[in-house]
Design a protein around this motif. Structure first.
Motif, PDB file in Angstrom:
ATOM      1  N   CYS A  34       0.910  -1.195  -0.118  1.00 54.78           N
ATOM      2  CA  CYS A  34      -0.161   0.146  -0.138  1.00 54.78           C
ATOM      3  C   CYS A  34       0.867   1.082  -0.110  1.00 54.78           C
ATOM      4  CB  CYS A  34      -0.998   0.020   1.314  1.00 54.78           C
ATOM      5  SG  CYS A  34      -1.868   1.438   1.263  1.00 54.78           S
ATOM      6  N   GLU A  83      -7.393  -1.775   7.306  1.00 59.87           N
ATOM      7  CA  GLU A  83      -8.367  -0.656   6.971  1.00 59.87           C
ATOM      8  C   GLU A  83      -8.328  -0.470   5.508  1.00 59.87           C
ATOM      9  OE1 GLU A  83      -8.321   2.817   9.209  1.00 59.87           O
ATOM     10  OE2 GLU A  83      -8.697   1.731  11.186  1.00 59.87           O
ATOM     11  N   ARG A  84      -7.105  -0.304   4.661  1.00 62.97           N
ATOM     12  CA  ARG A  84      -6.613   0.093   3.492  1.00 62.97           C
ATOM     13  C   ARG A  84      -7.047  -1.043   2.659  1.00 62.97           C
ATOM     14  NH1 ARG A  84      -2.377   4.779   3.256  1.00 62.97           N
ATOM     15  NH2 ARG A  84      -3.192   5.926   5.133  1.00 62.97           N
ATOM     16  N   TRP A  85      -6.514  -2.268   3.100  1.00 58.76           N
ATOM     17  CA  TRP A  85      -6.884  -3.667   2.218  1.00 58.76           C
ATOM     18  C   TRP A  85      -8.266  -3.653   2.150  1.00 58.76           C
ATOM     19  CZ3 TRP A  85      -9.139  -8.338   1.597  1.00 58.76           C
ATOM     20  CH2 TRP A  85      -8.708  -9.075   0.631  1.00 58.76           C
ATOM     21  N   ILE A  86      -9.059  -3.517   3.384  1.00 59.45           N
ATOM     22  CA  ILE A  86     -10.566  -3.669   3.053  1.00 59.45           C
ATOM     23  C   ILE A  86     -11.262  -2.474   2.252  1.00 59.45           C
ATOM     24  CG2 ILE A  86     -12.726  -3.380   4.676  1.00 59.45           C
ATOM     25  CD1 ILE A  86     -11.116  -4.662   7.052  1.00 59.45           C
ATOM     26  N   GLN A  87     -10.768  -1.383   2.423  1.00 62.41           N
ATOM     27  CA  GLN A  87     -11.294  -0.374   1.439  1.00 62.41           C
ATOM     28  C   GLN A  87     -10.971  -0.943   0.068  1.00 62.41           C
ATOM     29  OE1 GLN A  87      -9.445   3.258   2.775  1.00 62.41           O
ATOM     30  NE2 GLN A  87     -10.705   3.324   4.639  1.00 62.41           N
ATOM     31  N   ALA A  88     -10.094  -1.256  -0.409  1.00 62.40           N
ATOM     32  CA  ALA A  88      -9.514  -1.596  -1.625  1.00 62.40           C
ATOM     33  C   ALA A  88     -10.115  -2.827  -2.135  1.00 62.40           C
ATOM     34  CB  ALA A  88      -8.013  -1.810  -1.654  1.00 62.40           C
ATOM     35  N   HIS A  89     -10.773  -3.616  -1.315  1.00 55.72           N
ATOM     36  CA  HIS A  89     -11.254  -4.803  -1.849  1.00 55.72           C
ATOM     37  C   HIS A  89     -12.656  -5.074  -1.331  1.00 55.72           C
ATOM     38  CE1 HIS A  89      -6.787  -5.626  -1.788  1.00 55.72           C
ATOM     39  NE2 HIS A  89      -7.391  -6.429  -2.931  1.00 55.72           N
ATOM     40  N   GLY A  90     -13.337  -3.947  -1.234  1.00 56.25           N
ATOM     41  CA  GLY A  90     -14.953  -4.037  -1.230  1.00 56.25           C
ATOM     42  C   GLY A  90     -15.518  -4.065   0.069  1.00 56.25           C
ATOM     43  N   GLY A  91     -14.887  -3.703   1.354  1.00 51.93           N
ATOM     44  CA  GLY A  91     -15.314  -4.047   2.461  1.00 51.93           C
ATOM     45  C   GLY A  91     -14.948  -5.294   3.305  1.00 51.93           C
TER      46      GLY A  91
END
Length: 121
Positions: A34, A83-91
């Motif tokens: 990231c 948090e960034r991974w979740i945002q980048a992958h739809g929740g």
């Protein structure tokens, strides 16, 4: 980072991924970056739970145990990366998100020791 150190880390991550897969987890991604914020070593699914896994590998004689390597600062960084991974992958998935640590000890002789700690952060 030296080539030898990179190779050591890669070997530890390979062992960690095998351990997680043997425990029934599905490996989704490895070495997710990231920008300058950092990297998640392994992203996996454990049932309906997303698992973000930090891998620490140590070799030789005198070394800090890998499980002691997650400082409060490192924990904050891991949470931010999650948090960034979740945002980048739809929740987030229905089972939520967990951050695990896999410590790999490579003794001078004998087989590697791989420890998996769930929910360290």
């Amino acid at each position: 980072m030296s080539k030898a150190r990179k190779g050591l880390g890669r070997y530890g991550e390979d062992l960690a991924a095998r351990r997680l897969a043997a425990a029934g987890m599905e490996i989704l991604e490895r070495n997710w970056r990231c920008g300058r914020t950092g990297e998640i070593d392994i992203v996996a699914r454990d049932g309906d739970t997303l698992v973000l896994c930090e891998v620490k590998t140590r070799s030789g004689g005198r070394y800090q145990h890998p499980m002691a390597a997650v400082t409060p600062e490192k924990a904050r960084r891991l949470l931010g990366l999650a948090e960034r991974w979740i945002q980048a992958h739809g929740g987030a998935p229905p089972g939520g998100v967990r951050i695990d640590l896999v410590g790999v000890l490579l003794p001078r002789r004998g087989a590697p020791a791989v420890e998996h700690a769930r929910g360290v952060v």
